[in-house]
Design a protein around this motif. Structure first.
Motif, PDB file in Angstrom:
ATOM      1  N   THR A 144      27.982  40.271  40.672  1.00 16.63           N
ATOM      2  CA  THR A 144      27.473  40.258  42.056  1.00 16.63           C
ATOM      3  C   THR A 144      28.659  39.941  42.980  1.00 16.63           C
ATOM      4  OG1 THR A 144      25.939  39.147  43.533  1.00 16.63           O
ATOM      5  CG2 THR A 144      26.608  37.887  41.610  1.00 16.63           C
ATOM      6  N   TYR A 145      28.400  39.669  44.269  1.00 16.96           N
ATOM      7  CA  TYR A 145      29.557  39.489  45.170  1.00 16.96           C
ATOM      8  C   TYR A 145      29.234  38.478  46.259  1.00 16.96           C
ATOM      9  CZ  TYR A 145      26.619  42.399  48.007  1.00 16.96           C
ATOM     10  OH  TYR A 145      25.542  42.863  48.707  1.00 16.96           O
ATOM     11  N   ASP A 146      30.304  37.982  46.909  1.00 13.82           N
ATOM     12  CA  ASP A 146      30.152  37.018  47.994  1.00 13.82           C
ATOM     13  C   ASP A 146      30.091  37.798  49.316  1.00 13.82           C
ATOM     14  OD1 ASP A 146      30.930  33.938  48.835  1.00 13.82           O
ATOM     15  OD2 ASP A 146      31.670  35.455  50.274  1.00 13.82           O
ATOM     16  N   LYS A 172      31.542  38.116  42.042  1.00 19.74           N
ATOM     17  CA  LYS A 172      31.076  36.933  41.300  1.00 19.74           C
ATOM     18  C   LYS A 172      30.481  37.429  39.987  1.00 19.74           C
ATOM     19  CE  LYS A 172      28.816  34.981  45.068  1.00 19.74           C
ATOM     20  NZ  LYS A 172      27.783  34.163  45.581  1.00 19.74           N
ATOM     21  N   GLU A 213      29.957  36.384  35.413  1.00 19.69           N
ATOM     22  CA  GLU A 213      29.964  35.313  34.415  1.00 19.69           C
ATOM     23  C   GLU A 213      31.244  35.345  33.593  1.00 19.69           C
ATOM     24  OE1 GLU A 213      26.471  36.431  32.334  1.00 19.69           O
ATOM     25  OE2 GLU A 213      25.197  36.056  34.067  1.00 19.69           O
ATOM     26  N   GLU A 245      35.692  35.699  33.358  1.00 20.77           N
ATOM     27  CA  GLU A 245      36.907  35.390  34.121  1.00 20.77           C
ATOM     28  C   GLU A 245      37.811  36.618  34.130  1.00 20.77           C
ATOM     29  OE1 GLU A 245      37.216  32.136  35.199  1.00 20.77           O
ATOM     30  OE2 GLU A 245      35.251  31.776  34.251  1.00 20.77           O
TER      31      GLU A 245
END
Ligand code: C2E
Ligand code: CA
Ligand code: CA
Length: 680
Positions: free
Chosen positions: A84-86, A141, A143, A145
Motif C-alpha cells: 500500500t502507500y502513504d 508501505k 510488509e 523491507e
C-alpha cells in the motif's frame, strides 16, 4: 539503505511486471511529454497569453505525466506481499517533477541558447524525475523491507539526466522545426523514455527482502491503490482538459487576432479570403474604396484617420443586408459579401443607400468630414468566388475609378482591360469606324466682332466609354506612341474640311491644328504637311499650328528650327497655353511664332481680381509690342469681354462666350448667323 542485513534468515523476493500496464506507463510518459512540448511551443509563438502562463501549464503537464507514469509503473509491479502507500508522500512526490520541469523548460527556452543551458536543463530534469521516483518509492508501505543497489541507483539517475539532456537539446535547438510533427514526436518519445527508463532502471536497483517466513504469503499482489489509480486518472484527465481548454482558448484568441480588424472589429482580409474560398455559391460582392483617406490622415493624424475608418465601417455594418457580411480588407477598403444567389439587385440597392449615407458629412471631433469614395460591385451566379473577386477588383483597378464616386457595376466590356490599354488598343478601330471626329471653335476679334479663325479640336465617341475628353485620351496616346498616327489623321481630316469650306465659299480665315509636343520637331510632320497641302490644293496661309509652351521648352533648339521651317512654308504657328510653362518670356523673342494663346487660367479671375486683370493686360501689351497676334482663351462672361474690349490692344477671343466647339454643320450655321448679325 544500501546493504542487506547480515542475518542468514532473510528471503529475497522477486517481483514481476504486468506487461500491459508497463506499456501503458510508457505511452502515458510519451503523451505527457508531447502535450507539454506542444504547450511549450505555444509559449514561443503566442503573444496574447503571457509566456509564463504556458510555461506553468507545460510544467504541470510534464510533472503530472512523470507522476502518473510512476504510479502506473508501480501498479504494474507485483510482489508476493500486500503493498500500500502513504497518501501524503504520494501527493507530495508530484512537486519535484513539476518544479524540475518548470526550471528545465525555462532554461531550454531561453533566447540565448548555449550548450550550458541544455546541460543545466538536462541535469535539473533528470534530478526532478529521479526525486519524484524515489519520494514515490518512500511512499510505499509493505510488509517487506528493501535496499538499493547503489551503482544501479546512480545509473538510473544518470540515465534520466542524459536522456533528458538529449531530449531538451533537440527541443531547444530544433525549435524552429518543431512545427514538423515528426521532430516533436521524436522528442516526446525520447522524453518519455527518459522518464520510463529511469523508473524501470530505478526499480531494478531495489532488492526486496523479508526475514519473516514466507508461508503466509500466497500468490503475487499488486499494490492496493484504487484511490491512487483514481488520482492518476483524474490527474491525466485534468491535464488533458486543461491543455485542451488552453489550446482552444488560445486558438480562439489567435483566430481573433489574425482574422479580425482591431479597429473596426470587423473580419479582416484573411477571413474574407477564407470565406470566399469556402463559399459554395459565388453570389455578389461589393468593395467600397475611400479615395481620400490619405488626406485626412496627413491633415489631422492617424488617430483621426482611424476614427474616420471606424465611422465608415459602422455605417456600412449597420446598413448591410441581414445575410451579408462586412469585412475591412485594406486600410481604405471595405468588402460586403452577399452569398445568396440571384440577389444582386438587392445588394446593389443596399450599397446605393450606404453610399448616399456616406456622402453626407460625418461629424468627427467637431470637424465636418466629407469623404470621397466609390463602390465596385459585381455578381457571378455561375462562376466561382475567384472570378467574383477578380471582377470586382477589375472595377477598382480601372483607371476611370478615380473620377467616379458612385456604385460602379462590373462590365466585362469596360473592365476587362485597363482604361489605358483599352484606349491604345481601340484607337485604330476608332479611326476606321469614325468614332473620332473634329469639332471647331471660332476665334473672334475684339471690337470688330469679326471671326478671325477657328481651332480644330478632336473628339472620340467611344463605343463603351461614351464621349471621352481629349484631355484624357491624348496624354495616353502620347505615352504609348500612338499620337503621330492620330495627328496625321487630324491633319488629313482638317485639310479635307478646309478644302471643302473653300469650295463652298465659307469664310473661316484660318484653321488651327494642335500638334503634340514630340511631333513638332519630327521630319515626318513636315512631309505630312507638305503632302496634305499639295493633295488638297490649300494655300498654307489658311493653316495655323498650335504647339504648347511645355513641349517647346523640352527641346528648345530643335523647336526653333522646326518653327522656322513651318513659317518658311507660310504656316502660322501659335504658342498654346502661354503662361503655364516656366521661363516663358526668355525665349519668346527667339522662336519665330506668329501667335500667342494666353491660357484660360489668366482670364478666370478677370475682372474681379486686380492682380489677374493687371497681369492679363501686361501680357497682352507685351506680346502685341512683339508684333504677335494675341488670342485669349477660355473667355466665358460678359464682364471678361468688357474688360478685354477696354484694352488698347485688340486681342482675339476664343471661349464659350462666343461659342463652344461645334460640329462641322453647326459651325457653318453659326458662321452664317454671325455674318447676318454683323451685317445688320
Ligand atoms: P487646348 O488646345 O488648350 O484647347 C482648348 C480647350 O479649352 C478645349 O478643350 C476647349 O473645348 C476648351 N475651351 C474653350 N473655350 C472654353 C471656355 O470658355 N471655358 C472652358 N472651360 N473651356 C473652354 P478640349 O477640346 O477638351 O481639349 C482639351 C485639350 O486637348 C486641348 O487643349 C488640347 O491640348 C488637346 N487637344 C484637343 N484636340 C486635339 C488634337 O486634335 N490634337 C492634339 N494633339 N491635342 C488636342
Ligand atoms: Ca489648342
Ligand atoms: Ca490652350
Amino acid at each position: 539503505m544500501f546493504s542487506l542485513p547480515e542475518s542468514q534468515d532473510i528471503t529475497i523476493l522477486q517481483g514481476e511486471y504486468s506487461l500491459s500496464l508497463v506499456v501503458l506507463s510508457i505511452v502515458i510518459a510519451c503523451c505527457a511529454s508531447y502535450t507539454s512540448l506542444s504547450l511549450n511551443q505555444r509559449m514561443q509563438q503566442n503573444h496574447f497569453f503571457h509566456k509564463s502562463f504556458w510555461l506553468v501549464l507545460a510544467s504541470v503537464a510534464m510533472g503530472l505525466g512523470i507522476w502518473s507514469m510512476h504510479f502506473i509503473g508501480m501498479s504494474a509491479f507485483m510482489l508476493p506481499v500486500q503493498m500500500t502507500y502513504d497518501t501524503f508522500l504520494t501527493a507530495a512526490s508530484v512537486l519535484p517533477a513539476v518544479f524540475a520541469s518548470y526550471l528545465a523548460f525555462s532554461f531550454s527556452s531561453r533566447k540565448k541558447k548555449g550548450h550550458l543551458s541544455a546541460v543545466t536543463a538536462g541535469i535539473i530534469m533528470g534530478i526532478g524525475i529521479s526525486a519524484m521516483h524515489y519520494i514515490g518509492m518512500a511512499a510505499m508501505k509493505m510488509e517487506v523491507e528493501y535496499v538499493y543497489k547503489p551503482l544501479i541507483l546512480m545509473a538510473s539517475v544518470l540515465i534520466a539526466v542524459v536522456v533528458s539532456y538529449v531530449a531538451l537539446f533537440i527541443f531547444s535547438s530544433l525549435q524552429k522545426f518543431m512545427g514538423t510533427q515528426w521532430i516533436k514526436i521524436l522528442t516526446s518519445v525520447l522524453m518519455g523514455l527518459a522518464i520510463t527508463s529511469m523508473h524501470y532502471t530505478g526499480m531494478s536497483a531495489v532488492i526486496f527482502y523479508t526475514d519473516k517466513p514466507l508461508d503466509g504469503m500466497h500468490g503475487m499482489h499488486k499494490m492496493d491503490m484504487p484511490l491512487l489509480v483514481t488520482g492518476v486518472t483524474a490527474g491525466i484527465f485534468i491535464l488533458l482538459a486543461v491543455s485542451g481548454l488552453a489550446g482552444l482558448l488560445d486558438r480562439y484568441v489567435d483566430h481573433r487576432l489574425h482574422h479580425y480588424d482591431a479597429l473596426t472589429l470587423l473580419p479582416n482580409q484573411r477571413q474574407f479570403e477564407q470565406d470566399l474560398k469556402n463559399s459554395k455559391t459565388a453570389g455578389s460582392l461589393a468593395i467600397i474604396h475611400i479615395h481620400d483617406l490619405e488626406k485626412w490622415v496627413s491633415g489631422y493624424g492617424y488617430t483621426f484617420g482611424d476614427r474616420v475608418i471606424k465611422a465608415v465601417g459602422d455605417i456600412i455594418d449597420e446598413r448591410k443586408l441581414r445575410t451579408s457580411k462586412v469585412y475591412r480588407i485594406e486600410g481604405n477598403r471595405f468588402a460586403v459579401y452577399h452569398g445568396e444567389e440571384h440577389e444582386f439587385e438587392k445588394l446593389k440597392a443596399c450599397m446605393e443607400s450606404v453610399l448616399s449615407q456616406l456622402k453626407k458629412p460625418l461629424m468627427i471631433d467637431d470637424y465636418r468630414v466629407v469623404i470621397e469614395m466609390a463602390c465596385a460591385i459585381s455578381h457571378c451566379d455561375k462562376g466561382d468566388c475567384d472570378q467574383l473577386l477578380a471582377n470586382t477588383m477589375a472595377v477598382l483597378q480601372h483607371s476611370s475609378i478615380q473620377y467616379r464616386h458612385g456604385v460602379i457595376e462590373y462590365d466585362p466590356a469596360v473592365h476587362t482591360y485597363s482604361f489605358e490599354r483599352q484606349i491604345v488598343q481601340d484607337i485604330n478601330r476608332a479611326i476606321e469606324t469614325n468614332e473620332l471626329f473634329m469639332v471647331y471653335q471660332p476665334k473672334v476679334q475684339t471690337g470688330t466682332g469679326e471671326v478671325t479663325g477657328v481651332e480644330a479640336l478632336l473628339r472620340w465617341q467611344h463605343r463603351v466609354h461614351g464621349l471621352i475628353s481629349p484631355g484624357v485620351f491624348i496624354p495616353v496616346l502620347e505615352e504609348n506612341g500612338k499620337i503621330f498616327e492620330v495627328t496625321d489623321w487630324v491633319i488629313e481630316t482638317v485639310f479635307r474640311q478646309v478644302s471643302h469650306w473653300l469650295d463652298e465659299g465659307i469664310e473661316f480665315k484660318r484653321v488651327s491644328i494642335n500638334i503634340p509636343g514630340p511631333y513638332v520637331t519630327s521630319s515626318r510632320l513636315l512631309s505630312v504637311l507638305h503632302e496634305g497641302l499639295r493633295k488638297y490644293g490649300i494655300d498654307s496661309s489658311f493653316i495655323e499650328l498650335e504647339i504648347t509652351e511645355t513641349s517647346v521648352i523640352h527641346d528648345i533648339e530643335n523647336a526653333i528650327t522646326a518653327v522656322g521651317r513651318f513659317r518658311e512654308m507660310g504656316l502660322s504657328v501659335a504658342l498654346d497655353d502661354f503662361g503655364t510653362g516656366l521661363s516663358s518670356l526668355s525665349y519668346l523673342r527667339k522662336i519665330p511664332i506668329s501667335t500667342i494663346k494666353i491660357d484660360k487660367s489668366f482670364v478666370d479671375g478677370v475682372p474681379l481680381s486686380e492682380k489677374d486683370s493687371a497681369l492679363l493686360r501686361a501680357i497682352t501689351t507685351l506680346c502685341s509690342s512683339l508684333k504677335l497676334r494675341v488670342v485669349i482663351e477660355g473667355v466665358e462672361t460678359q464682364e471678361q469681354i468688357d474688360f478685354i474690349t477696354g484694352m488698347i490692344e485688340r486681342p482675339h477671343i476664343q471661349g464659350y462666350y462666343y461659342s463652344p466647339p461645334l460640329q462641322e454643320g453647326e459651325f457653318t450655321d453659326w458662321l452664317r448667323e454671325r455674318e447676318l448679325v454683323l451685317k445688320a
